[in-house]
Scaffold this motif. Structure first.
Motif, PDB file in Angstrom:
ATOM      1  N   MET A   1       0.686  -1.088  -0.019  1.00  0.00           N
ATOM      2  CA  MET A   1       0.073   0.125   0.048  1.00  0.00           C
ATOM      3  C   MET A   1       0.975   1.343  -0.021  1.00  0.00           C
ATOM      4  N   HIS A   2       0.451   2.290  -0.769  1.00  0.00           N
ATOM      5  CA  HIS A   2       1.378   3.489  -0.876  1.00  0.00           C
ATOM      6  C   HIS A   2       0.720   4.513   0.116  1.00  0.00           C
ATOM      7  N   SER A   3       1.735   5.349   0.499  1.00  0.00           N
ATOM      8  CA  SER A   3       1.130   6.551   1.357  1.00  0.00           C
ATOM      9  C   SER A   3       0.219   7.583   0.212  1.00  0.00           C
ATOM     10  N   HIS A   4       0.092   8.595   0.945  1.00  0.00           N
ATOM     11  CA  HIS A   4      -0.665   9.523  -0.119  1.00  0.00           C
ATOM     12  C   HIS A   4      -0.020   9.927  -1.602  1.00  0.00           C
ATOM     13  N   LEU A   5      -0.727   9.296  -2.548  1.00  0.00           N
ATOM     14  CA  LEU A   5       0.165   9.377  -4.002  1.00  0.00           C
ATOM     15  C   LEU A   5      -0.077  10.800  -4.476  1.00  0.00           C
ATOM     16  N   HIS A   6      -0.938  11.628  -4.400  1.00  0.00           N
ATOM     17  CA  HIS A   6      -1.254  12.825  -4.695  1.00  0.00           C
ATOM     18  C   HIS A   6      -0.626  13.958  -4.506  1.00  0.00           C
ATOM     19  N   THR A   7       0.727  13.923  -4.436  1.00  0.00           N
ATOM     20  CA  THR A   7       1.655  15.067  -4.055  1.00  0.00           C
ATOM     21  C   THR A   7       2.443  15.913  -5.163  1.00  0.00           C
ATOM     22  N   PRO A   8       2.919  17.086  -4.711  1.00  0.00           N
ATOM     23  CA  PRO A   8       3.628  17.496  -5.974  1.00  0.00           C
ATOM     24  C   PRO A   8       4.987  16.812  -6.387  1.00  0.00           C
ATOM     25  N   TYR A   9       5.405  15.911  -5.843  1.00  0.00           N
ATOM     26  CA  TYR A   9       6.398  15.121  -6.204  1.00  0.00           C
ATOM     27  C   TYR A   9       6.078  14.057  -7.364  1.00  0.00           C
ATOM     28  N   ASN A  10       4.764  13.846  -7.337  1.00  0.00           N
ATOM     29  CA  ASN A  10       4.406  12.723  -8.119  1.00  0.00           C
ATOM     30  C   ASN A  10       3.580  13.467  -9.351  1.00  0.00           C
ATOM     31  N   ALA A  11       3.663  14.902  -9.686  1.00  0.00           N
ATOM     32  CA  ALA A  11       2.541  15.430 -10.259  1.00  0.00           C
ATOM     33  C   ALA A  11       2.746  14.825 -11.753  1.00  0.00           C
ATOM     34  N   ASN A  12       3.569  14.150 -12.216  1.00  0.00           N
ATOM     35  CA  ASN A  12       3.815  13.578 -13.503  1.00  0.00           C
ATOM     36  C   ASN A  12       3.166  12.354 -13.730  1.00  0.00           C
ATOM     37  N   CYS A  13       2.632  11.613 -12.630  1.00  0.00           N
ATOM     38  CA  CYS A  13       1.987  10.444 -12.327  1.00  0.00           C
ATOM     39  C   CYS A  13       0.360  10.653 -12.198  1.00  0.00           C
ATOM     40  N   GLU A  14       0.156  11.904 -12.290  1.00  0.00           N
ATOM     41  CA  GLU A  14      -1.295  12.158 -11.772  1.00  0.00           C
ATOM     42  C   GLU A  14      -2.218  11.379 -12.510  1.00  0.00           C
ATOM     43  N   GLU A  15      -2.106  11.322 -13.989  1.00  0.00           N
ATOM     44  CA  GLU A  15      -3.064  10.952 -14.559  1.00  0.00           C
ATOM     45  C   GLU A  15      -3.243   9.195 -14.423  1.00  0.00           C
ATOM     46  N   ILE A  16      -2.251   8.593 -14.279  1.00  0.00           N
ATOM     47  CA  ILE A  16      -2.100   7.275 -13.975  1.00  0.00           C
ATOM     48  C   ILE A  16      -2.725   6.604 -12.519  1.00  0.00           C
ATOM     49  N   MET A  17      -2.458   7.633 -11.646  1.00  0.00           N
ATOM     50  CA  MET A  17      -2.910   7.642 -10.280  1.00  0.00           C
ATOM     51  C   MET A  17      -4.527   7.605 -10.546  1.00  0.00           C
ATOM     52  N   THR A  18      -5.064   8.744 -11.039  1.00  0.00           N
ATOM     53  CA  THR A  18      -6.401   9.095 -11.278  1.00  0.00           C
ATOM     54  C   THR A  18      -7.034   7.632 -11.713  1.00  0.00           C
ATOM     55  N   ALA A  19      -6.567   7.048 -12.693  1.00  0.00           N
ATOM     56  CA  ALA A  19      -7.134   6.004 -13.435  1.00  0.00           C
ATOM     57  C   ALA A  19      -7.147   4.801 -12.290  1.00  0.00           C
ATOM     58  N   LEU A  20      -6.114   4.494 -11.458  1.00  0.00           N
ATOM     59  CA  LEU A  20      -6.273   3.516 -10.399  1.00  0.00           C
ATOM     60  C   LEU A  20      -7.310   3.862  -9.349  1.00  0.00           C
ATOM     61  N   ASP A  21      -7.487   5.116  -9.067  1.00  0.00           N
ATOM     62  CA  ASP A  21      -8.448   5.491  -8.243  1.00  0.00           C
ATOM     63  C   ASP A  21      -9.823   5.253  -8.846  1.00  0.00           C
ATOM     64  N   GLU A  22      -9.997   5.401  -9.983  1.00  0.00           N
ATOM     65  CA  GLU A  22     -11.338   5.164 -10.729  1.00  0.00           C
ATOM     66  C   GLU A  22     -11.506   3.707 -10.696  1.00  0.00           C
ATOM     67  N   CYS A  23     -10.425   3.109 -11.005  1.00  0.00           N
ATOM     68  CA  CYS A  23     -10.573   1.538 -11.074  1.00  0.00           C
ATOM     69  C   CYS A  23     -11.096   0.894  -9.590  1.00  0.00           C
ATOM     70  N   HIS A  24     -10.435   1.612  -8.770  1.00  0.00           N
ATOM     71  CA  HIS A  24     -10.774   0.819  -7.171  1.00  0.00           C
ATOM     72  C   HIS A  24     -12.171   1.471  -6.844  1.00  0.00           C
ATOM     73  N   ALA A  25     -12.585   2.407  -7.348  1.00  0.00           N
ATOM     74  CA  ALA A  25     -13.916   2.895  -6.994  1.00  0.00           C
ATOM     75  C   ALA A  25     -14.962   2.132  -7.720  1.00  0.00           C
ATOM     76  N   ARG A  26     -14.793   1.146  -8.465  1.00  0.00           N
ATOM     77  CA  ARG A  26     -15.743   0.485  -9.157  1.00  0.00           C
ATOM     78  C   ARG A  26     -16.238  -0.446  -8.117  1.00  0.00           C
ATOM     79  N   GLY A  27     -15.447  -1.088  -7.170  1.00  0.00           N
ATOM     80  CA  GLY A  27     -15.903  -1.645  -6.239  1.00  0.00           C
ATOM     81  C   GLY A  27     -14.960  -2.915  -5.813  1.00  0.00           C
ATOM     82  N   PHE A  28     -15.292  -3.457  -4.717  1.00  0.00           N
ATOM     83  CA  PHE A  28     -14.145  -4.609  -4.212  1.00  0.00           C
ATOM     84  C   PHE A  28     -14.248  -5.715  -5.015  1.00  0.00           C
TER      85      PHE A  28
END
Length: 105
Positions: A1-28
């Motif tokens: 498990m990652h710590s908080h991902l949406h940080t200024p250090y990871n701004a270049n990965c924002e799009e991929i992280m958002t896609a992962l969040d959306e995938c996880h939001a689909r349900g268990f």
């Protein structure tokens, strides 16, 4: 498990992280059958690349700082031994050999 991902250090990965969040939001069940695994691997690759880039910048800055410190130490040793400081660290743009050559002419 990652710590908080949406940080200024990871701004270049924002799009991929958002896609992962959306995938996880689909349900268990969607997460449990591994539907998000490919996106998760992409997030890990992106975060690793960002971390590597930050580490490289930090290493390069540390090497430059170390060079400056070693020049200062060399000048202090030279001063303590009664010698003049190294030409590279003096504020004058002429070296000792240039000065002696100019005086001899």
């Amino acid at each position: 498990m990652h710590s908080h991902l949406h940080t200024p250090y990871n701004a270049n990965c924002e799009e991929i992280m958002t896609a992962l969040d959306e995938c996880h939001a689909r349900g268990f069940f969607h997460k449990a059958i591994g539907s998000c695994n490919d996106i998760k691997r992409d997030v890990n690759k992106c975060l690793a690349a960002e971390r590597y880039a930050r580490a490289k910048l930090n290493r390069d800055a540390a090497k430059e700082n170390r060079k400056k410190i070693e020049r200062i130490w060399a000048d202090e040793r030279a001063f303590a031994e009664g010698l003049s400081p190294s030409p590279s660290s003096s504020s004058s743009s002429t070296t000792a050999s240039e000065t002696s050559a100019a005086a001899g002419k």
